[in-house]
Design a protein around this motif. Structure first.
Motif, PDB file in Angstrom:
ATOM      1  N   ARG A  86       0.908  -0.965  -0.238  1.00  0.00           N
ATOM      2  CA  ARG A  86       0.413  -0.082  -0.492  1.00  0.00           C
ATOM      3  C   ARG A  86       0.675   1.579  -0.034  1.00  0.00           C
ATOM      4  O   ARG A  86       2.188   0.792   0.089  1.00  0.00           O
ATOM      5  N   GLN A  87       0.455   2.457  -0.433  1.00  0.00           N
ATOM      6  CA  GLN A  87       1.084   3.657  -0.082  1.00  0.00           C
ATOM      7  C   GLN A  87      -0.267   4.776   0.211  1.00  0.00           C
ATOM      8  O   GLN A  87      -0.768   5.488  -0.408  1.00  0.00           O
ATOM      9  N   PRO A  88       0.271   5.207   1.638  1.00  0.00           N
ATOM     10  CA  PRO A  88      -0.751   5.812   2.873  1.00  0.00           C
ATOM     11  C   PRO A  88      -0.170   7.238   1.787  1.00  0.00           C
ATOM     12  O   PRO A  88       1.068   7.356   1.647  1.00  0.00           O
ATOM     13  N   ASP A  89      -1.267   8.268   2.286  1.00  0.00           N
ATOM     14  CA  ASP A  89      -0.733   9.116   1.727  1.00  0.00           C
ATOM     15  C   ASP A  89      -0.471  10.138   3.069  1.00  0.00           C
ATOM     16  O   ASP A  89       0.824  10.746   2.244  1.00  0.00           O
ATOM     17  N   VAL A  90      -0.142   9.460   4.048  1.00  0.00           N
ATOM     18  CA  VAL A  90       1.066  10.389   4.842  1.00  0.00           C
ATOM     19  C   VAL A  90       1.205   9.097   6.041  1.00  0.00           C
ATOM     20  O   VAL A  90       0.244   8.075   5.742  1.00  0.00           O
ATOM     21  N   LEU A  91       2.394   8.933   6.718  1.00  0.00           N
ATOM     22  CA  LEU A  91       2.831   7.518   7.360  1.00  0.00           C
ATOM     23  C   LEU A  91       3.742   8.199   8.696  1.00  0.00           C
ATOM     24  O   LEU A  91       4.665   8.962   8.792  1.00  0.00           O
ATOM     25  N   LEU A  92       3.462   7.215   9.962  1.00  0.00           N
ATOM     26  CA  LEU A  92       4.326   8.559  10.712  1.00  0.00           C
ATOM     27  C   LEU A  92       4.973   6.508  11.295  1.00  0.00           C
ATOM     28  O   LEU A  92       4.376   5.593  11.926  1.00  0.00           O
ATOM     29  N   ILE A  93       6.448   6.534  11.581  1.00  0.00           N
ATOM     30  CA  ILE A  93       6.395   5.472  11.575  1.00  0.00           C
ATOM     31  C   ILE A  93       7.966   5.684  13.378  1.00  0.00           C
ATOM     32  O   ILE A  93       8.940   6.886  13.207  1.00  0.00           O
ATOM     33  N   SER A  94       7.786   5.227  13.975  1.00  0.00           N
ATOM     34  CA  SER A  94       8.859   5.192  14.823  1.00  0.00           C
ATOM     35  C   SER A  94      10.376   5.128  14.434  1.00  0.00           C
ATOM     36  O   SER A  94      10.838   4.846  14.035  1.00  0.00           O
ATOM     37  N   ALA A  95      10.739   6.361  14.869  1.00  0.00           N
ATOM     38  CA  ALA A  95      12.283   5.814  14.679  1.00  0.00           C
ATOM     39  C   ALA A  95      13.022   4.074  15.395  1.00  0.00           C
ATOM     40  O   ALA A  95      14.044   3.685  14.590  1.00  0.00           O
ATOM     41  N   GLU A  96      12.700   3.596  16.096  1.00  0.00           N
ATOM     42  CA  GLU A  96      13.107   2.071  16.803  1.00  0.00           C
ATOM     43  C   GLU A  96      12.560   1.182  15.713  1.00  0.00           C
ATOM     44  O   GLU A  96      13.038   0.142  14.902  1.00  0.00           O
ATOM     45  N   ARG A  97      11.589   1.244  15.355  1.00  0.00           N
ATOM     46  CA  ARG A  97      10.695   0.470  13.567  1.00  0.00           C
ATOM     47  C   ARG A  97      11.417   0.795  12.664  1.00  0.00           C
ATOM     48  O   ARG A  97      11.669  -0.264  12.181  1.00  0.00           O
ATOM     49  N   LEU A  98      11.909   2.172  12.001  1.00  0.00           N
ATOM     50  CA  LEU A  98      12.589   2.409  11.720  1.00  0.00           C
ATOM     51  C   LEU A  98      13.828   2.132  10.962  1.00  0.00           C
ATOM     52  O   LEU A  98      14.331   1.263  10.456  1.00  0.00           O
ATOM     53  N   GLN A  99      15.247   2.176  11.995  1.00  0.00           N
ATOM     54  CA  GLN A  99      15.635   1.340  12.494  1.00  0.00           C
ATOM     55  C   GLN A  99      15.519   0.074  12.536  1.00  0.00           C
ATOM     56  O   GLN A  99      16.718  -0.722  11.994  1.00  0.00           O
ATOM     57  N   ALA A 100      14.995  -0.611  13.277  1.00  0.00           N
ATOM     58  CA  ALA A 100      15.077  -1.809  13.036  1.00  0.00           C
ATOM     59  C   ALA A 100      15.572  -2.865  11.808  1.00  0.00           C
ATOM     60  O   ALA A 100      15.669  -3.878  10.719  1.00  0.00           O
TER      61      ALA A 100
END
Length: 118
Positions: A86-100
């Motif tokens: 999927r391609q959401p319009d806007v997303l927020l992801i925690s630094a912890e999840r993104l770093q993982a």
């Protein structure tokens, strides 16, 4: 550059190969059960609202340094089989999840679920 013809129903492996070898496309689509679903251009009103949502979330992300806010198009892997991206319009992801996943430099779709999608 040699381009690979994608099958009618995409598998995770075919999607990943195409993502790694194809030039970046301006075509926007989502993948539902292996089928590419083209996305139409959003309306001006839609863009106005989503940009305001992005601005508010970006302000929070900048002040707290605890998350990242991304704007479309950003692929989010929902599941590999059958393939759903999927391609959401806007997303927020925690630094912890993104770093993982490998941080901002990762190639390919986001694999951990963002905490918020719009």
């Amino acid at each position: 550059m040699v381009t690979e013809t994608l099958p009618t129903t995409l598998t995770w492996e075919a999607y990943r190969r195409a993502f790694e070898t194809e030039a970046v496309s301006m075509e926007r689509y989502e993948i539902l059960d292996g089928r590419k679903i083209p996305l139409t251009a959003p309306t001006v009103w839609h863009q106005y609202i989503s940009s305001n949502i992005f601005s508010l979330l970006k302000k929070y992300a900048t002040e707290t340094l605890r998350c990242f806010v991304l704007y479309a198009p950003t692929d989010v892997l929902i599941q590999e089989t059958p393939l759903r991206v999927r391609q959401p319009d806007v997303l927020l992801i925690s630094a912890e999840r993104l770093q993982a996943q490998g941080g901002l430099e990762v190639i390919g779709p986001l694999r951990p679920a963002p905490e918020l999608v719009v």
